[in-house]
Design an enzyme around this catalytic site. Structure first.
Site, mmCIF file in Angstrom:
data_model
loop_
_atom_site.group_PDB
_atom_site.id
_atom_site.type_symbol
_atom_site.label_atom_id
_atom_site.label_comp_id
_atom_site.label_asym_id
_atom_site.label_seq_id
_atom_site.Cartn_x
_atom_site.Cartn_y
_atom_site.Cartn_z
ATOM 1 N N ILE A 12 0.751 -1.133 0.049
ATOM 2 C CA ILE A 12 0.005 0.007 0.066
ATOM 3 C C ILE A 12 0.793 1.175 0.146
ATOM 4 C CG2 ILE A 12 -2.070 1.219 1.241
ATOM 5 C CD1 ILE A 12 -2.604 -1.487 2.404
ATOM 6 N N ASN A 32 12.554 -0.852 6.219
ATOM 7 C CA ASN A 32 13.730 -1.685 6.603
ATOM 8 C C ASN A 32 13.752 -2.989 5.517
ATOM 9 O OD1 ASN A 32 11.505 -3.457 7.528
ATOM 10 N ND2 ASN A 32 12.299 -3.526 9.441
ATOM 11 N N SER A 124 -6.902 -0.841 10.682
ATOM 12 C CA SER A 124 -7.502 -1.975 10.033
ATOM 13 C C SER A 124 -8.816 -2.090 10.542
ATOM 14 C CB SER A 124 -6.405 -3.178 10.370
ATOM 15 O OG SER A 124 -7.359 -4.260 9.891
ATOM 16 N N TYR A 149 -1.887 -9.331 16.038
ATOM 17 C CA TYR A 149 -1.914 -8.457 15.040
ATOM 18 C C TYR A 149 -3.077 -7.362 15.089
ATOM 19 C CZ TYR A 149 -2.870 -5.963 10.445
ATOM 20 O OH TYR A 149 -3.043 -4.956 9.716
ATOM 21 N N LYS A 153 -2.972 -3.148 16.468
ATOM 22 C CA LYS A 153 -3.644 -1.908 15.672
ATOM 23 C C LYS A 153 -4.313 -1.056 16.821
ATOM 24 C CE LYS A 153 -1.770 -2.416 11.710
ATOM 25 N NZ LYS A 153 -0.773 -1.415 11.086
ATOM 26 N N ARG A 292 -11.145 -21.331 8.508
ATOM 27 C CA ARG A 292 -9.881 -20.934 9.010
ATOM 28 C C ARG A 292 -9.908 -20.342 10.323
ATOM 29 N NH1 ARG A 292 -6.368 -16.934 5.422
ATOM 30 N NH2 ARG A 292 -8.042 -15.198 6.178
HETATM 31 P P1 NAD Z 1 3.548 -4.647 3.616
HETATM 32 O O1 NAD Z 1 4.009 -5.492 4.292
HETATM 33 O O2 NAD Z 1 3.686 -4.626 2.105
HETATM 34 O O3 NAD Z 1 4.062 -3.069 3.915
HETATM 35 C C1 NAD Z 1 4.729 -3.011 5.075
HETATM 36 C C2 NAD Z 1 5.980 -2.100 5.047
HETATM 37 O O4 NAD Z 1 6.618 -1.827 6.187
HETATM 38 C C3 NAD Z 1 6.865 -3.192 4.396
HETATM 39 O O5 NAD Z 1 7.629 -2.595 3.027
HETATM 40 C C4 NAD Z 1 7.912 -3.626 5.312
HETATM 41 O O6 NAD Z 1 9.389 -3.834 4.718
HETATM 42 C C5 NAD Z 1 7.897 -2.392 6.214
HETATM 43 N N1 NAD Z 1 8.298 -2.486 7.482
HETATM 44 C C6 NAD Z 1 7.895 -3.404 8.546
HETATM 45 N N2 NAD Z 1 8.612 -3.340 9.794
HETATM 46 C C7 NAD Z 1 9.095 -2.364 9.632
HETATM 47 C C8 NAD Z 1 10.102 -1.551 10.588
HETATM 48 N N3 NAD Z 1 10.267 -2.017 11.883
HETATM 49 N N4 NAD Z 1 10.751 -0.570 10.125
HETATM 50 C C9 NAD Z 1 10.912 -0.049 8.825
HETATM 51 N N5 NAD Z 1 9.969 -0.516 7.784
HETATM 52 C C10 NAD Z 1 9.340 -1.676 8.350
HETATM 53 O O7 NAD Z 1 2.111 -4.260 3.989
HETATM 54 P P2 NAD Z 1 0.721 -3.392 3.353
HETATM 55 O O8 NAD Z 1 -0.227 -4.250 3.114
HETATM 56 O O9 NAD Z 1 1.537 -2.530 2.529
HETATM 57 O O10 NAD Z 1 0.237 -2.807 4.778
HETATM 58 C C11 NAD Z 1 0.676 -1.586 5.051
HETATM 59 C C12 NAD Z 1 0.090 -1.029 6.456
HETATM 60 O O11 NAD Z 1 -1.278 -1.207 6.435
HETATM 61 C C13 NAD Z 1 0.321 -2.068 7.672
HETATM 62 O O12 NAD Z 1 0.612 -1.485 8.784
HETATM 63 C C14 NAD Z 1 -0.741 -3.271 7.716
HETATM 64 O O13 NAD Z 1 -0.794 -3.701 9.056
HETATM 65 C C15 NAD Z 1 -1.697 -2.077 7.447
HETATM 66 N N6 NAD Z 1 -3.117 -2.933 6.890
HETATM 67 C C16 NAD Z 1 -3.008 -3.669 5.828
HETATM 68 C C17 NAD Z 1 -3.917 -4.410 5.181
HETATM 69 C C18 NAD Z 1 -3.861 -5.208 4.098
HETATM 70 O O14 NAD Z 1 -4.760 -6.268 3.971
HETATM 71 N N7 NAD Z 1 -2.819 -5.286 3.059
HETATM 72 C C19 NAD Z 1 -5.198 -4.267 5.777
HETATM 73 C C20 NAD Z 1 -5.361 -3.367 7.036
HETATM 74 C C21 NAD Z 1 -4.231 -2.842 7.553
HETATM 75 N N1 UFG Z 2 -9.820 -16.937 2.157
HETATM 76 C C1 UFG Z 2 -9.850 -18.371 1.597
HETATM 77 N N2 UFG Z 2 -8.798 -18.693 1.093
HETATM 78 C C2 UFG Z 2 -7.559 -18.173 1.015
HETATM 79 C C3 UFG Z 2 -7.511 -17.073 1.759
HETATM 80 C C4 UFG Z 2 -8.706 -16.356 2.219
HETATM 81 O O1 UFG Z 2 -11.225 -18.827 1.441
HETATM 82 O O2 UFG Z 2 -6.599 -18.947 0.498
HETATM 83 C C5 UFG Z 2 -11.150 -16.331 2.774
HETATM 84 C C6 UFG Z 2 -10.743 -15.820 4.066
HETATM 85 O O3 UFG Z 2 -11.504 -17.252 4.844
HETATM 86 C C7 UFG Z 2 -11.952 -14.686 4.232
HETATM 87 C C8 UFG Z 2 -11.676 -14.150 2.865
HETATM 88 O O4 UFG Z 2 -11.209 -15.088 1.945
HETATM 89 O O5 UFG Z 2 -13.362 -15.056 4.218
HETATM 90 C C9 UFG Z 2 -10.643 -12.942 2.944
HETATM 91 O O6 UFG Z 2 -9.364 -13.419 3.761
HETATM 92 P P1 UFG Z 2 -8.218 -12.626 3.385
HETATM 93 O O7 UFG Z 2 -6.949 -13.357 4.192
HETATM 94 O O8 UFG Z 2 -7.767 -12.145 2.170
HETATM 95 O O9 UFG Z 2 -8.466 -11.412 4.547
HETATM 96 P P2 UFG Z 2 -8.907 -11.156 5.640
HETATM 97 O O10 UFG Z 2 -10.321 -10.447 5.853
HETATM 98 O O11 UFG Z 2 -8.989 -12.415 6.566
HETATM 99 O O12 UFG Z 2 -8.025 -10.134 6.475
HETATM 100 C C10 UFG Z 2 -7.501 -8.761 5.912
HETATM 101 C C11 UFG Z 2 -6.242 -8.609 6.259
HETATM 102 C C12 UFG Z 2 -5.987 -8.170 7.777
HETATM 103 C C13 UFG Z 2 -6.917 -7.280 8.103
HETATM 104 C C14 UFG Z 2 -8.352 -7.769 7.496
HETATM 105 C C15 UFG Z 2 -9.138 -6.427 7.834
HETATM 106 O O13 UFG Z 2 -5.258 -9.751 5.757
HETATM 107 O O14 UFG Z 2 -4.797 -7.859 7.878
HETATM 108 O O15 UFG Z 2 -8.306 -7.902 6.161
HETATM 109 O O16 UFG Z 2 -8.792 -5.435 7.278
HETATM 110 F F1 UFG Z 2 -6.912 -6.921 9.439
#
Ligand code: NAD
Ligand code: UFG
Length: 338
Positions: A12, A32, A124, A149, A153, A292
């Protein structure tokens, strides 16, 4: 005048860096690279013709942060850095609390010392926990999280509220993302999960490209439209635009505010499979397995507050999410290592 983006090489973060550079902002990235590759930033440069200053460092390293704040005129911080794998957080809670909670404290302290007072935090939908009724609204109490996790948050949001109360100079927005998916429309940037993807859409895309045999659908007996889990999927470029809207809003507010970034629409796992098949023309093999651990049956956002106060709403529907995911996967079968 620059914006510091922690975790800016990640999924993101890199799409948000692109949107910021396209708007003409100066950007400094601190990452990092624990879950990212610098190649994402090279792609950003390729697409925008502009470069973000890059510091390969850790948010827990206060000397590194002092250097970043000393070398740039930072006006605001967008804080993506952290660990995000829900299952892994159950196995390694200390790493999650250290990175996500302690790391954020070090960053806030560095901001305070540098006199930087505008902060956007990647929260999140998971903070609503397992007891909130859907759709989730920002006014609902948060907590009841089901993994370290999610708790990390929730804890950071509590810290941010207290911190903003104690220091009225600070303006802080927590953006509660629902399920970010998709990729930049160029196909040059996207999500690059290392190893076996935890999340649904990257897994579907790897089945489509032939890297995985079939999708495991976790649970076919939920009380939902077709028995499979329902989520609110949102295009990553819409998430990126949400940060730009939040940046603009920060300048007008004091204290702490939280906003959902979601579409307000829930799709089931099988609807996602069908939509991907339509966009790609590839049939996705799947089997239905037991639920799951830790998954909720269904949740989606009430997206009204962000619309009213940030002037932001999603622009890209399911077809675009699927088209862009497939485009990225096809062009980069091994992610940024291709
Ligand atoms: P991502 O893992 O691709 O990005 C996180 C980045 O932070 C990575 O580039 C990683 O190298 C860096 N990082 C981790 N720990 C670090 C540290 N201690 N110092 C410096 N850099 C560090 O994940 P993303 O999907 O881009 O998510 C970004 C943020 O959004 C995260 O905080 C995640 O928890 C939050 N978020 C993501 C989702 C999702 O589904 N992708 C949903 C809700 C919230
Ligand atoms: N799912 C499957 N098969 C897979 C992966 C996922 O059936 O291989 C299903 C899950 O059971 C769920 C849906 O697809 O019903 C979405 O699952 P994701 O793992 O893609 O996403 P989650 O909703 O579990 O979690 C995501 C992020 C979390 C965040 C959350 C809410 O991974 O970090 O959305 O923002 F907290």
């Amino acid at each position: 005048m620059a914006i510091l983006v922690t975790g800016g090489a990640g999924y993101i973060g890199s799409h948000t860096v692109l949107a910021l550079l396209e708007r003409g902002e100066d950007v400094v990235v601190l990452d990092n690279l624990v879950n990212a590759s610098e190649e994402s930033l090279h792609r950003v440069a390729q697409l925008t013709g502009k470069t973000a200053a890059f510091y390969p460092g850790d948010i827990r390293d206060s000397e590194c942060l002092a250097r970043v704040f000393g070398e740039h005129q930072i006006t605001s911080v967008i804080h993506f850095a952290g660990l995000k794998a829900v299952g892994e957080s159950v196995q390694k809670p200390l790493e999650y609390y250290q990175n996500n909670v302690a790391g954020t404290l070090v960053l806030l302290e560095a901001m305070r010392q540098a006199g930087v007072h505008q902060f956007i935090f990647s929260s999140s939908a998971t903070v609503y926990g397992e007891h909130s009724p859907v759709p989730y609204q920002e006014s609902m109490p948060i907590g009841g999280t089901t993994s370290p996790y999610g708790t990390s948050k929730w804890m950071v949001e509590q810290v941010l509220q207290d911190f903003a109360k104690a220091d009225p100079l600070f303006s802080i927005i927590a953006l509660r993302y629902f399920n970010p998916v998709g990729a930049h429309e160029s196909g040059l940037m996207g999500e690059d999960p290392g190893g076996v993807p935890n999340n649904l859409l990257p897994y579907i895309a790897q089945v489509a490209i032939g890297q995985r045999e079939q999708l495991s659908v976790f649970g076919g007996d939920y009380p939902t439209k077709d028995g499979t889990g329902v989520r609110d999927y949102i295009h990553v470029m819409d998430v990126a635009q949400g940060h730009l809207a939040a940046m603009d809003h920060l300048k007008q507010i004091a204290g702490f505010k939280a906003y959902n970034l979601g579409s307000g629409i829930g799709y089931s796992v099988l609807e996602m499979v069908q939509a991907f098949e339509k966009a790609s023309g590839v049939t996705i093999a799947y089997q239905i397995l037991p639920r799951r651990a830790g998954d909720l049956p269904a949740f989606w956002a009430d997206a009204e507050l962000a619309k009213q106060e940030l002037g932001w709403q999603v622009q890209r529907g399911l077809d675009v999410m699927m088209r862009d995911t497939w485009n990225w996967q096809r062009k980069n079968p091994r992610g940024y290592r291709s």
